[in-house]
Design a protein around this motif. Structure first.
Motif, short mmCIF file in Angstrom:
data_model
loop_
_atom_site.label_atom_id
_atom_site.label_comp_id
_atom_site.label_asym_id
_atom_site.label_seq_id
_atom_site.Cartn_x
_atom_site.Cartn_y
_atom_site.Cartn_z
N VAL A 44 0.83 -1.21 0.00
CA VAL A 44 0.00 0.00 0.00
C VAL A 44 0.87 1.26 0.00
CG1 VAL A 44 -1.65 1.35 1.38
CG2 VAL A 44 -2.01 -1.11 1.03
N LYS A 45 1.87 1.30 0.86
CA LYS A 45 2.72 2.49 0.97
C LYS A 45 3.58 2.69 -0.29
CE LYS A 45 3.05 4.63 4.59
NZ LYS A 45 2.52 5.97 4.76
N CYS A 46 4.13 1.62 -0.83
CA CYS A 46 4.95 1.74 -2.04
C CYS A 46 4.10 2.20 -3.22
CB CYS A 46 5.64 0.42 -2.36
SG CYS A 46 6.99 0.03 -1.22
N ALA A 47 2.90 1.66 -3.36
CA ALA A 47 2.00 2.09 -4.44
C ALA A 47 1.67 3.57 -4.30
CB ALA A 47 0.72 1.25 -4.42
N GLU A 48 1.38 3.99 -3.09
CA GLU A 48 1.06 5.39 -2.82
C GLU A 48 2.21 6.31 -3.21
OE1 GLU A 48 0.64 7.72 1.35
OE2 GLU A 48 -0.74 6.02 1.10
N GLU A 49 3.42 5.96 -2.79
CA GLU A 49 4.59 6.80 -3.09
C GLU A 49 4.96 6.77 -4.57
OE1 GLU A 49 5.99 9.00 -0.95
OE2 GLU A 49 4.31 8.36 0.30
N PRO A 94 0.80 -7.72 -6.86
CA PRO A 94 0.28 -6.92 -5.73
C PRO A 94 0.47 -5.42 -5.94
CG PRO A 94 1.64 -8.73 -4.93
CD PRO A 94 1.80 -8.70 -6.42
N LEU A 95 1.61 -5.03 -6.48
CA LEU A 95 1.87 -3.61 -6.73
C LEU A 95 0.93 -3.07 -7.80
CD1 LEU A 95 3.64 -1.09 -6.19
CD2 LEU A 95 5.12 -1.90 -8.04
N GLY A 96 0.80 -3.78 -8.91
CA GLY A 96 -0.10 -3.35 -9.98
C GLY A 96 -1.53 -3.21 -9.50
N TYR A 97 -1.98 -4.19 -8.74
CA TYR A 97 -3.34 -4.15 -8.19
C TYR A 97 -3.53 -2.93 -7.30
CZ TYR A 97 -7.18 -4.90 -5.03
OH TYR A 97 -8.32 -4.71 -4.29
N GLU A 98 -2.59 -2.72 -6.38
CA GLU A 98 -2.74 -1.62 -5.42
C GLU A 98 -2.64 -0.26 -6.09
OE1 GLU A 98 -3.63 0.36 -1.97
OE2 GLU A 98 -3.96 -1.74 -2.49
N MET A 99 -1.77 -0.14 -7.08
CA MET A 99 -1.68 1.13 -7.82
C MET A 99 -2.98 1.38 -8.58
SD MET A 99 2.29 1.10 -9.10
CE MET A 99 2.32 2.77 -9.76
N ARG A 120 -5.97 0.20 -7.69
CA ARG A 120 -6.99 0.50 -6.68
C ARG A 120 -6.91 1.96 -6.24
NH1 ARG A 120 -8.04 1.24 -1.61
NH2 ARG A 120 -5.86 1.18 -0.97
N GLN A 121 -5.69 2.43 -5.97
CA GLN A 121 -5.53 3.80 -5.49
C GLN A 121 -5.79 4.83 -6.58
OE1 GLN A 121 -1.88 4.55 -3.29
NE2 GLN A 121 -2.04 2.60 -2.22
N SER A 122 -5.46 4.51 -7.82
CA SER A 122 -5.61 5.48 -8.91
C SER A 122 -6.96 5.40 -9.59
CB SER A 122 -4.52 5.27 -9.96
OG SER A 122 -4.70 4.02 -10.63
N GLY A 123 -7.68 4.31 -9.39
CA GLY A 123 -8.95 4.11 -10.07
C GLY A 123 -8.79 3.69 -11.53
N LYS A 124 -7.57 3.30 -11.91
CA LYS A 124 -7.30 2.88 -13.29
C LYS A 124 -7.22 1.35 -13.35
CE LYS A 124 -6.68 7.18 -14.54
NZ LYS A 124 -5.57 7.86 -15.12
N LYS A 125 -7.34 0.82 -14.54
CA LYS A 125 -7.28 -0.62 -14.76
C LYS A 125 -5.83 -1.09 -14.75
CE LYS A 125 -8.75 -4.21 -17.91
NZ LYS A 125 -10.00 -4.79 -18.04
N TYR A 126 -5.62 -2.35 -14.36
CA TYR A 126 -4.29 -2.95 -14.50
C TYR A 126 -4.40 -4.26 -15.26
CZ TYR A 126 -4.67 -6.54 -10.80
OH TYR A 126 -5.02 -7.63 -10.04
N ILE A 127 -3.34 -4.57 -15.98
CA ILE A 127 -3.27 -5.78 -16.80
C ILE A 127 -2.01 -6.53 -16.40
CG2 ILE A 127 -2.90 -6.62 -19.16
CD1 ILE A 127 -4.53 -4.15 -20.09
N VAL A 128 -2.14 -7.85 -16.34
CA VAL A 128 -1.01 -8.71 -15.98
C VAL A 128 -0.56 -9.49 -17.21
CG1 VAL A 128 -0.25 -10.64 -14.54
CG2 VAL A 128 -1.85 -8.94 -13.61
N ALA A 129 0.71 -9.35 -17.55
CA ALA A 129 1.31 -10.19 -18.59
C ALA A 129 1.57 -11.55 -17.95
CB ALA A 129 2.60 -9.57 -19.10
N ARG A 130 0.94 -12.58 -18.51
CA ARG A 130 0.99 -13.92 -17.92
C ARG A 130 2.22 -14.69 -18.37
NH1 ARG A 130 -3.89 -15.52 -15.48
NH2 ARG A 130 -2.38 -16.98 -14.59
N LYS A 131 2.64 -15.67 -17.55
CA LYS A 131 3.81 -16.49 -17.87
C LYS A 131 3.46 -17.74 -18.66
CE LYS A 131 6.74 -15.02 -14.07
NZ LYS A 131 7.39 -15.43 -12.83
N SER A 132 2.17 -17.99 -18.82
CA SER A 132 1.73 -19.11 -19.64
C SER A 132 0.38 -18.77 -20.24
CB SER A 132 1.65 -20.40 -18.82
OG SER A 132 0.70 -20.28 -17.79
N VAL A 133 0.03 -19.46 -21.31
CA VAL A 133 -1.27 -19.23 -21.94
C VAL A 133 -2.32 -20.01 -21.15
CG1 VAL A 133 -2.64 -19.58 -24.03
CG2 VAL A 133 -0.23 -18.90 -24.21
#
Length: 178
Positions: A39-44, A64-69, A71-84
């Motif tokens: 939470v704190k790292c995303a905020e900073e 976790p960082l992408g999700y929290e950023m 959540r705090q920004s109200g923007k969408k996040y996308i995860v590049a996956r390691k497998s299909v």
């Protein structure tokens, strides 16, 4: 010394030192399960990045960082996956060789994620930038998707990555030579 005291986002964490090879140890920075730190790292980090439309991160330590950023920004996040995964339609991919992973990996985005990135201002977010290989893979995915990278960010820049002027980060993480 078997630990490194990291000070980041107003918090202190003891990171275990792990041997990378006979001459070098790295400090293991793991955000999993540390909600306060995430939470704190995303905020900073959000205070330091420019305007963006969507966040892109890599599976798995960046989640976790992408999700929290997001959540705090109200923007969408996308995860590049390691497998299909079964649900992924028409995936695009790039290969990556990370310092913390033994073998080459491939990162994938499905067509829905590609559509979400196309024409958008993309913020790349990760836990640690070290050699830059994972970052390069994410950059390549954004280019394949037709997005515009507005910032490459991380909580920590390890070793020489701290000298880069094309990334935004909170703290330097030293390397430990034996």
């Amino acid at each position: 010394m078997d630990h490194y005291a990291l000070k980041v986002a107003g918090l202190t964490r003891e990171l275990p030192l792990c041997p990378l090879n006979d001459k070098l140890d790295i400090a293991a920075f793991i955000m999993f399960s540390d909600v306060e730190l995430t939470v704190k790292c995303a905020e900073e980090l959000l205070k330091k990045v420019p305007e963006f439309d969507v966040i892109l991160t890599a599976e798995s330590k960046g989640i976790p960082l992408g999700y929290e950023m997001a959540r705090q920004s109200g923007k969408k996040y996308i995860v590049a996956r390691k497998s299909v995964k079964l649900y992924m339609k028409n995936p695009v991919s790039v290969e990556v060789k990370s310092i913390t992973t033994e073998n080459k990996q491939t990162l994938f985005l499905d067509e829905d994620s590609v559509s979400e990135l196309k024409g958008k201002k993309v913020l790349i977010a990760d836990d640690v930038i070290s050699t830059g290989e994972s970052l390069n893979a994410l950059v390549a995915l954004v280019k394949k998707a037709g997005g515009e990278i507005v910032c490459q960010s991380a909580v920590l820049a390890e070793g020489d990555a701290a000298d880069r002027d094309d990334i935004v980060y909170l703290e330097k993480l030293p390397l430990f030579f034996k």
